[in-house]
Scaffold this motif. Structure first.
Motif, PDB file in Angstrom:
ATOM      1  N   LEU A  36       0.930  -1.410   0.072  1.00  0.00           N
ATOM      2  CA  LEU A  36      -0.065   0.018   0.009  1.00  0.00           C
ATOM      3  C   LEU A  36       0.978   1.204  -0.020  1.00  0.00           C
ATOM      4  N   PRO A  37       0.358   2.136  -0.553  1.00  0.00           N
ATOM      5  CA  PRO A  37       1.239   3.656  -0.489  1.00  0.00           C
ATOM      6  C   PRO A  37       1.271   4.212   0.730  1.00  0.00           C
ATOM      7  N   GLU A  38       2.359   4.990   0.783  1.00  0.00           N
ATOM      8  CA  GLU A  38       2.507   5.650   2.239  1.00  0.00           C
ATOM      9  C   GLU A  38       1.789   4.804   3.356  1.00  0.00           C
ATOM     10  N   PRO A  39       2.404   3.713   3.828  1.00  0.00           N
ATOM     11  CA  PRO A  39       1.858   2.654   4.742  1.00  0.00           C
ATOM     12  C   PRO A  39       1.883   3.558   6.199  1.00  0.00           C
ATOM     13  N   GLY A  40       2.925   4.333   6.180  1.00  0.00           N
ATOM     14  CA  GLY A  40       2.809   4.836   7.712  1.00  0.00           C
ATOM     15  C   GLY A  40       1.678   5.764   7.908  1.00  0.00           C
ATOM     16  N   SER A  41       1.198   6.417   7.028  1.00  0.00           N
ATOM     17  CA  SER A  41       0.063   7.592   7.246  1.00  0.00           C
ATOM     18  C   SER A  41      -1.122   7.232   6.632  1.00  0.00           C
ATOM     19  N   ILE A  42      -1.270   6.276   5.897  1.00  0.00           N
ATOM     20  CA  ILE A  42      -2.560   5.776   5.193  1.00  0.00           C
ATOM     21  C   ILE A  42      -3.627   5.474   6.028  1.00  0.00           C
ATOM     22  N   GLY A  43      -3.346   5.052   7.405  1.00  0.00           N
ATOM     23  CA  GLY A  43      -4.304   4.692   8.459  1.00  0.00           C
ATOM     24  C   GLY A  43      -4.937   5.888   8.938  1.00  0.00           C
ATOM     25  N   ARG A  44      -4.443   7.156   8.865  1.00  0.00           N
ATOM     26  CA  ARG A  44      -5.121   8.339   9.470  1.00  0.00           C
ATOM     27  C   ARG A  44      -6.234   8.958   8.462  1.00  0.00           C
ATOM     28  N   ARG A  45      -6.331   8.377   7.199  1.00  0.00           N
ATOM     29  CA  ARG A  45      -7.311   8.664   6.303  1.00  0.00           C
ATOM     30  C   ARG A  45      -8.800   8.352   6.535  1.00  0.00           C
ATOM     31  N   PHE A  46      -9.713   8.911   5.866  1.00  0.00           N
ATOM     32  CA  PHE A  46     -10.815   8.251   6.095  1.00  0.00           C
ATOM     33  C   PHE A  46     -11.085   7.524   4.853  1.00  0.00           C
ATOM     34  N   PRO A  47     -12.079   6.294   4.774  1.00  0.00           N
ATOM     35  CA  PRO A  47     -12.150   5.441   3.784  1.00  0.00           C
ATOM     36  C   PRO A  47     -12.446   6.309   2.231  1.00  0.00           C
ATOM     37  N   HIS A  48     -13.174   7.287   2.368  1.00  0.00           N
ATOM     38  CA  HIS A  48     -13.404   7.867   1.095  1.00  0.00           C
ATOM     39  C   HIS A  48     -12.325   8.699   0.565  1.00  0.00           C
ATOM     40  N   GLN A  49     -11.305   8.728   1.341  1.00  0.00           N
ATOM     41  CA  GLN A  49      -9.828   9.378   0.612  1.00  0.00           C
ATOM     42  C   GLN A  49      -9.021   8.498  -0.004  1.00  0.00           C
ATOM     43  N   VAL A  50      -9.334   7.076   0.132  1.00  0.00           N
ATOM     44  CA  VAL A  50      -8.474   6.242  -0.530  1.00  0.00           C
ATOM     45  C   VAL A  50      -9.309   5.219  -1.736  1.00  0.00           C
ATOM     46  N   SER A  51      -8.453   4.487  -2.631  1.00  0.00           N
ATOM     47  CA  SER A  51      -9.168   4.144  -3.754  1.00  0.00           C
ATOM     48  C   SER A  51      -9.768   2.737  -3.557  1.00  0.00           C
ATOM     49  N   GLY A  52     -10.506   2.123  -4.312  1.00  0.00           N
ATOM     50  CA  GLY A  52     -11.164   1.073  -4.275  1.00  0.00           C
ATOM     51  C   GLY A  52     -10.165  -0.335  -4.005  1.00  0.00           C
ATOM     52  N   GLY A  53      -9.032  -0.275  -4.786  1.00  0.00           N
ATOM     53  CA  GLY A  53      -8.304  -1.244  -4.758  1.00  0.00           C
ATOM     54  C   GLY A  53      -7.511  -1.303  -3.478  1.00  0.00           C
ATOM     55  N   GLN A  54      -7.175   0.021  -2.915  1.00  0.00           N
ATOM     56  CA  GLN A  54      -6.339   0.063  -1.657  1.00  0.00           C
ATOM     57  C   GLN A  54      -7.130  -0.341  -0.606  1.00  0.00           C
ATOM     58  N   LEU A  55      -8.515   0.180  -0.596  1.00  0.00           N
ATOM     59  CA  LEU A  55      -9.606  -0.294   0.411  1.00  0.00           C
ATOM     60  C   LEU A  55      -9.567  -1.837   0.423  1.00  0.00           C
ATOM     61  N   GLN A  56      -9.512  -2.436  -0.683  1.00  0.00           N
ATOM     62  CA  GLN A  56      -9.515  -3.980  -0.430  1.00  0.00           C
ATOM     63  C   GLN A  56      -8.397  -4.598   0.290  1.00  0.00           C
ATOM     64  N   ARG A  57      -7.144  -3.784  -0.016  1.00  0.00           N
ATOM     65  CA  ARG A  57      -6.041  -4.533   0.627  1.00  0.00           C
ATOM     66  C   ARG A  57      -6.208  -4.172   2.150  1.00  0.00           C
ATOM     67  N   LEU A  58      -6.637  -2.897   2.549  1.00  0.00           N
ATOM     68  CA  LEU A  58      -6.634  -2.470   3.834  1.00  0.00           C
ATOM     69  C   LEU A  58      -7.484  -3.494   4.569  1.00  0.00           C
ATOM     70  N   MET A  59      -8.565  -4.019   3.912  1.00  0.00           N
ATOM     71  CA  MET A  59      -9.480  -5.013   4.417  1.00  0.00           C
ATOM     72  C   MET A  59      -8.897  -6.135   4.709  1.00  0.00           C
ATOM     73  N   ALA A  60      -7.630  -6.655   3.800  1.00  0.00           N
ATOM     74  CA  ALA A  60      -6.896  -7.552   4.212  1.00  0.00           C
ATOM     75  C   ALA A  60      -6.120  -7.488   5.272  1.00  0.00           C
ATOM     76  N   ALA A  61      -5.610  -6.309   5.482  1.00  0.00           N
ATOM     77  CA  ALA A  61      -4.543  -6.268   6.577  1.00  0.00           C
ATOM     78  C   ALA A  61      -5.343  -6.185   8.128  1.00  0.00           C
ATOM     79  N   MET A  62      -6.863  -5.628   7.736  1.00  0.00           N
ATOM     80  CA  MET A  62      -7.726  -5.936   8.929  1.00  0.00           C
ATOM     81  C   MET A  62      -7.956  -7.378   9.313  1.00  0.00           C
ATOM     82  N   ALA A  63      -8.124  -8.234   8.219  1.00  0.00           N
ATOM     83  CA  ALA A  63      -8.402  -9.586   8.702  1.00  0.00           C
ATOM     84  C   ALA A  63      -7.225 -10.204   9.205  1.00  0.00           C
ATOM     85  N   LEU A  64      -5.979  -9.791   8.700  1.00  0.00           N
ATOM     86  CA  LEU A  64      -4.790 -10.672   9.083  1.00  0.00           C
ATOM     87  C   LEU A  64      -4.243 -10.234  10.278  1.00  0.00           C
TER      88      LEU A  64
END
Lengths: 318, 285, 616
Positions: free
Chosen positions: C142-170
């Motif tokens: 994911l781009p900017e792994p250190g700060s992407i977590g501070r964003r809100f979902p609407h500020q991130v693209s669909g493909g990135q959200l899907q990967r963030l979901m994977a991070a949540m699951a793992l």
């Protein structure tokens, strides 16, 4: 606060002001087009045409309507809505003596209703389909469907006449203690609250249920969040806008309810002032009262709109 | 090729399944509708006939709902009154909904300046409290039936317009409306054939809800003495004129109030249980 | 047996309107061993998601787990009381839903949601959880792994959200991860990146996973075993390579066949694309939303400089990712969105930009068919009435002739005649799409604009609709503009293909040219991203360059594809807009690179691109 939000908020305020302007036009047209001559009313049937003419001039009624409208509007903006046609007192003064009473009544009703209705609405949404939900639902349906005058008369009958717990007249000449204040306001506030609360409960429940049906709520459940956490942390923040809307809409019922309540309990508020003014065709007073009520409604809606905008993260963080 | 037709869904019967409380609501509303039409002909006495020797009498075999403050038969008066309470509200609500839906459809399908202008003016109307408006109009024009109907219709048009417009805006965004536009259909056709049939149920629900509001408003006005004028009497005026019987719990004041409540609660139950209803019967935004 | 998951006799039922129970999952039995990935595959309504959710002891509202047992790591999930179930979910089994965009709470920051599971279950302190999350973000590229977590979902693209979901699951190191169609909502070029990230972390961490999908080609890349489902029943299960190569069940074979449109041959021989003047021609179309500026360009342009020509009876395919403007193109041609600039001609005759100012005959000759048959048919009207309207409007047919013609139209789209009296919600998805097509045919058009007509259909049903389209073209000589995100489908049925990127035509030419080098770098990426029905394909594709899909950042001054281009020229591509050039293979591309340079750049990766696409 960013530019997009500032623009949105600006637009909402502008729409509110525009609506108020349109309302003023509607009120003015409605009250000016009324048949029957106020001067005749004031002076009686036996008045000479000269006297009538003189009064017309004194009241500025001989000038064209648009001019009178603009003058009246200007007066409103500078805090001078004119002179009562009936008792020749400044309208501002008459309203000033009654408005605090109405605000007190509405404020007490709101202070009671809003927390109670939010609690009922949220809890019944959480336990949707349960016995509790059905009881709340039945109670609110019934209350919404019963006329206020019925609630008020029944309340008087039961609590004032039969049980003699509370006074039937709400505005005792002197109120010396908080207990007395509460006792004398209990009936009108309860009556007023009934309908408002039922409406607000139903709308809050519906707003929350809409959010509870979304995939992110299912996701929260699948993450192992307990029901309370799901509702408070995941659902509520997304329901702020609709709930604020529900509260504003229901509170605007306070205005309509106030007419019945103020009359049944002989409460010297602004609604009764307006009803009396209508009866005596005291148009400056009617106009001013109507503007106050409409402005109150518009401000409520505006506040709800602003809540919705401010609570939307899509707008807050671009 | 064959399996595209093999997966035919079973033919679903289009029938209305109404729950128990919905059935109760339907029965109550149906009963009052019948009474509105047939009431006067089955009423034992005339509306104004002073038949009883006792005023504010309790229920008896002769007067099932007692007598009023002039000794008139309450059952007959309530049956006659249904005409005003139900009939008047029905006409006024029909008018309001017809105007609201027509304007809302037009605004949604047409869009643009027309939409904005209608929306602004009607939104301003909403912000005038309904009872205030009714009081002003009645005081100005006198309390005749046409004035009451017209006033109530005007009061409830904007709310109905809002609902109809938002429904129609959603439907207009659907592909089948886009297809109709691409086909070259006129606005009137799109309104009538494509949009309107898909909002029948919500509009009916809204009609029921507004009917409840109208009944409450009209009886409230009568209760205040500015609604239906004597000698005619709707249920609100029946409560008002017999108010002195309240202390003793005379049926003359309880019964008309109960009639109002049964009508409005019945209608609310009915619309709350209509099939395919989405939200609760609240105004929404 | 080292089975993490053991499902026996699982039945899930739902209650219909009449109050009768109906089984939507029947006696499902399967097991997943440790560190293995099992795929549940099936079309819509096959019960695959229902089974996946039952593994967490969850049934959607209206459904009920009726019978059977589910054991995860020795725990009997279905016997857990509510409290224990809440402790179990999100800790020992986690879930990645199809649409991460809908499953992220819009009003909470991403990090709070990613670590929520860990904090609910008290697995680790907040700081540790966040550190672990950042590490996972990095592992998932994911781009900017250190700060992407501070964003809100609407500020991130669909493909990135899907990967963030994977991070949540793992994050909670669960015993089992359930992935429910996690890439279905994504564009192909995004899908490949997300798939690659998933596969990497699943392999590295030795996660046991269940992968739910309708897409065999995707499943072939990630799964060790496959369970084939249909109507809630398991048809067949076995190792992935065995299922792909030697399916035993007829249904599996039909899925395999439908999954590869190139296997169906839409022959060329009788193609009547006559050489006369084009039926429809567009020159330099510019369209978009918002008021037009001084140069005639709208404030938010969607299409820029689009020219195209469609011959009578031929098919033009328009391909691109979501948001590239392909649907807008159909709307512009139909006159629904008047072009701001440019010229449209039908048979040499100028077409007014807006539908309102076109003649009825012009309107008749161009018909549009939309993607979602559900919303394209008026739910309040019967099929007969829906089909009758164009007959009345364009041909003024009387009632009895109209009835006859409706029957003919139903025959034409291979629907039984008795459907005429049905309402749209009494039809299946495939039937609706056929009615949708029949309505267009009723006008007797010269050109039908097909906007993603098969995307919302199951593969097998969609394949049948495609076949029907091709038959109709041959029988009636009607031309299509076939809009799709799926290049392989387009290549199978179109004569000419046009690739759109960010509202610009980046490549166009006869369909054969789409499998000949050199290609526009975007076409190349698109082709390379279409999953192939063989194991190991994912590893054979070289990762794309650039910052991944998203809003092109250099759109105005530069080549729109600059940010993602593997062959970009610094100093040129980011400064000037490219010009159209004609290639030897007979296609036009919009690129700065010379033909030889492209060829050289792409030859390098030709080893990694598998068997060339077969063209008949």
């Amino acid at each position: 606060m960013n530019a997009v939000m500032a623009r949105l908020i600006g637009a909402r305020v502008a729409v509110c002001v525009l609506s108020l302007l349109i309302v003023s036009g509607l009120v003015f047209i409605a009250t000016s087009l009324l048949p029957g001559d106020v001067t005749q009313e004031i002076l009686g049937q036996s008045a000479t045409p000269e006297a009538v003419e003189g009064l017309r001039r004194a009241l500025n009624l001989d000038r064209p309507a648009p001019v009178r409208y603009l003058e009246w509007l200007g007066g409103l903006l500078t805090g001078d809505p004119g002179i009562s046609l009936v008792n020749r007192l400044p309208v501002a003064e008459m309203i000033a003596s009654r408005l605090p009473n109405s605000l007190l009544l509405a404020g007490m009703a709101a202070a009671f209703c809003v927390p109670a209705a939010l609690f009922l609405g949220i809890t019944s949404a959480i336990w949707r389909g349960s016995a509790y939900d059905r009881v709340v639902n039945t109670a609110t349906v019934t209350t919404v469907s019963v006329p206020e005058f019925l609630v008020a008369t029944l309340a008087v009958l039961i609590f004032a006449v039969h049980l003699r717990w509370l006074p039937a007249m709400s505005y005792a000449s002197k109120i010396e203690s908080v207990g007395q204040l509460l006792r004398s306001f209990a009936l009108p506030v309860a009556t007023l609250s009934c309908v408002v609360m039922a409406q607000m409960t139903r709308m809050t429940r519906a707003a929350l249920l809409t959010v509870l049906d979304t995939p992110y709520i299912e996701m929260a459940v699948l993450k192992g969040a307990r029901p309370m956490r799901v509702v408070l942390l995941h659902a509520l923040p997304n329901a702020v806008g609709p709930i604020a809307n529900a509260v504003a809409f229901s509170l605007s019922y306070l205005v309509g309810g106030a007419i019945i309540v103020e009359i049944i309990f002989s409460y010297p508020g602004i609604a009764r002032l307006m009803v009396d003014a209508v009866a005596t065709r005291d148009m400056p007073l009617v106009q001013a009262c109507a503007m106050i009520f409409s402005a109150a409604y518009l401000v409520l809606v505006l506040v709800a709109d602003l809540c919705a905008i401010l609570s939307n993260p899509r707008l807050r963080y671009r | 090729m064959t399996n595209a037709t093999a997966d035919t869904l079973p033919r679903r019967r289009r029938r209305w399944r109404v729950s128990a409380s919905g059935t109760v609501g339907l029965a109550v509303v149906g009963f009052w509708l019948v009474m509105t039409l047939a009431g006067p002909s089955i009423a034992p006495h005339g509306s104004g006939a002073m038949v009883g020797s006792e005023i504010l009498a309790p229920m008896s075999r002769e007067f099932p709902l007692g007598t009023d403050y002039l000794g008139r038969d309450m059952l007959s008066r309530i049956l006659w009154g249904a005409r005003y309470t139900v009939g008047l509200a029905l006409i006024a609500t029909l008018l309001a909904c017809a105007m609201g839906v027509a304007l809302g459809l037009f605004a949604a399908v047409q869009g643009g300046i027309g939409d904005a202008a209608i929306s602004r003016v009607l939104d301003a109307f909403i912000s005038i409290p309904s009872k205030m408006f009714a009081l002003v109009m009645v005081a100005a024009l006198g309390s005749s039936l046409p004035v009451l109907i017209g006033t109530v219709a005007v009061i409830y048009t904007p709310g109905c317009y809002r609902l109809a417009r938002s429904m129609a805006v959603n439907i207009s965004a659907m592909d089948f409306v886009t297809v109709a536009r691409a086909r070259g259909e006129r606005t009137a056709f799109i309104m009538r054939e494509e949009v309107l049939p898909n909002m029948v149920l919500p509009v009916l629900t809204d009609f029921g809800l507004r009917f409840v509001f109208v009944v409450l408003l009209l009886s409230g006005l009568s209760f205040l003495g500015v609604g239906i004028q004597p000698p005619a009497a709707d249920w609100g005026s029946l409560v008002r004129e017999n108010l002195e019987g309240l202390r003793d719990g005379a049926p003359a004041v309880i019964m008309p109030a109960a009639a109002i409540a049964s009508l409005t609660i019945g209608m609310t139950l009915l619309i709350d249980n209509l099939p395919g209803r989405r939200r609760s019967t609240v105004e929404g935004h | 047996m080292d089975a993490v998951v053991d499902v026996r006799g699982l039945c899930v039922s739902t209650r219909d309107e009449q109050g009768a129970d109906r089984l939507i999952v029947k006696e499902a039995e399967f097991a997943v061993s440790r560190n293995a990935v099992l795929a549940l595959i099936g079309e819509s309504g096959s019960g695959k998601t229902t089974i996946a959710m039952a593994l967490m002891g969850y049934a959607r509202p209206g459904c009920r787990i009726a019978a059977g047992s589910v054991r995860v790591g020795g725990t009997d999930v279905l016997a857990l009381p509510p409290r224990a179930l809440a402790d179990f979910r999100g800790k020992r089994v986690t879930y990645i839903p199809q649409s991460a965009a809908a499953a992220f709470n819009p009003s909470r920051r991403i990090m709070a949601q990613v670590v929520e599971g860990a904090s609910i279950h008290g697995l680790m302190p907040r700081a540790a959880a966040e550190a672990k999350a950042v590490e996972l973000f990095r592992a998932l590229s994911l781009p900017e792994p250190g700060s992407i977590g501070r964003r809100f979902p609407h500020q991130v693209s669909g493909g990135q959200l899907q990967r963030l979901m994977a991070a949540m699951a793992l994050l909670s190191d669960p015993e089992l991860v359930i992935l429910d169609e996690p890439t279905t909502a994504l564009d192909v070029t995004t899908q490949i990146e997300v798939l690659r990230a998933f596969k990497k972390v699943v392999r590295e961490r030795g996660t046991t996973a269940i992968y739910v999908s309708h897409d065999l080609a995707v499943v072939a890349q990630v799964a060790d075993r496959i369970v084939v489902l249909r109507d809630g029943e398991i048809q067949e299960q076995g190792a992935t390579d065995r299922i792909l190569v030697a399916p035993q069940h007829a249904y599996t074979s039909s899925l395999l066949q439908a999954a590869d449109p190139t296997l169906r041959s839409f022959r060329q021989a009788d193609r009547r694309g006559d050489p006369g003047p084009p039926l429809l021609e567009a020159r330099d179309l510019v369209a978009g939303y918002g008021p037009a500026g001084a140069d005639g360009r709208p404030a938010a342009p969607v299409l820029t400089g689009i020219s195209l020509a469609i011959r009578r009876g031929s098919v033009l395919g328009v391909v691109g990712e979501s948001g590239c403007g392909k649907s807008t193109l159909a709307r512009v041609v139909a006159g629904l969105l008047p072009a701001a600039r440019g010229r449209l001609t039908l048979d040499g005759e100028a077409l007014a930009p807006g539908a309102a100012s076109r003649t009825r005959d012009q309107l008749r000759r161009i018909q549009i068919v939309f993607q979602t048959a559900d919303t394209a048919l008026n739910p309040a009207r019967t099929v007969a009435r829906i089909l009758g309207r164009p007959l009345d409007l364009y041909h003024g047919m009387a009632a009895d002739r109209r009835r006859r013609r409706v029957r003919e139209l139903l025959d034409m789209v291979r629907l039984p005649r008795h459907l005429a009296e049905r309402y749209p919600d009494e039809l299946s998805g495939g039937q609706k799409q056929r009615v949708n097509l029949a309505r267009a045919l009723a006008a007797e058009p010269d050109l039908i604009l097909c906007d993603e007509v098969t995307s919302s259909l199951d593969t097998v049903v969609g394949a049948a609709v495609l076949e029907l389209l091709d038959e109709l073209r041959r029988e009636l000589g009607v031309a299509y503009m076939f809009i799709s995100h799926d290049l392989s489908t387009v290549r199978a049925i179109c004569d000419e293909v046009m690739i759109l990127y960010a509202g610009r035509k980046v490549e166009s030419g006869p369909r054969q040219t789409m499998s000949m080098r050199p290609l526009h770098p975007y076409t190349d990426l698109l082709i390379a991203s279409v999953p192939e029905l063989r194991m190991g394909w994912l590893e054979s594709v070289r990762p794309a360059v650039g910052e991944g899909p998203g809003k092109p950042r250099y759109a105005d001054a530069a080549c729109a594809f600059y940010g993602r281009c593997g062959l970009r020229l610094e100093g040129t591509c980011d400064r000037r807009a490219p010009e159209t050039q004609r290639l030897a293979k007979g296609a036009e591309i919009l690129c700065h690179r010379a033909e030889q340079e492209l060829l050289a750049g792409q030859a390098e990766r030709s080893r990694t691109i598998s068997a060339p696409v077969t063209v008949t």
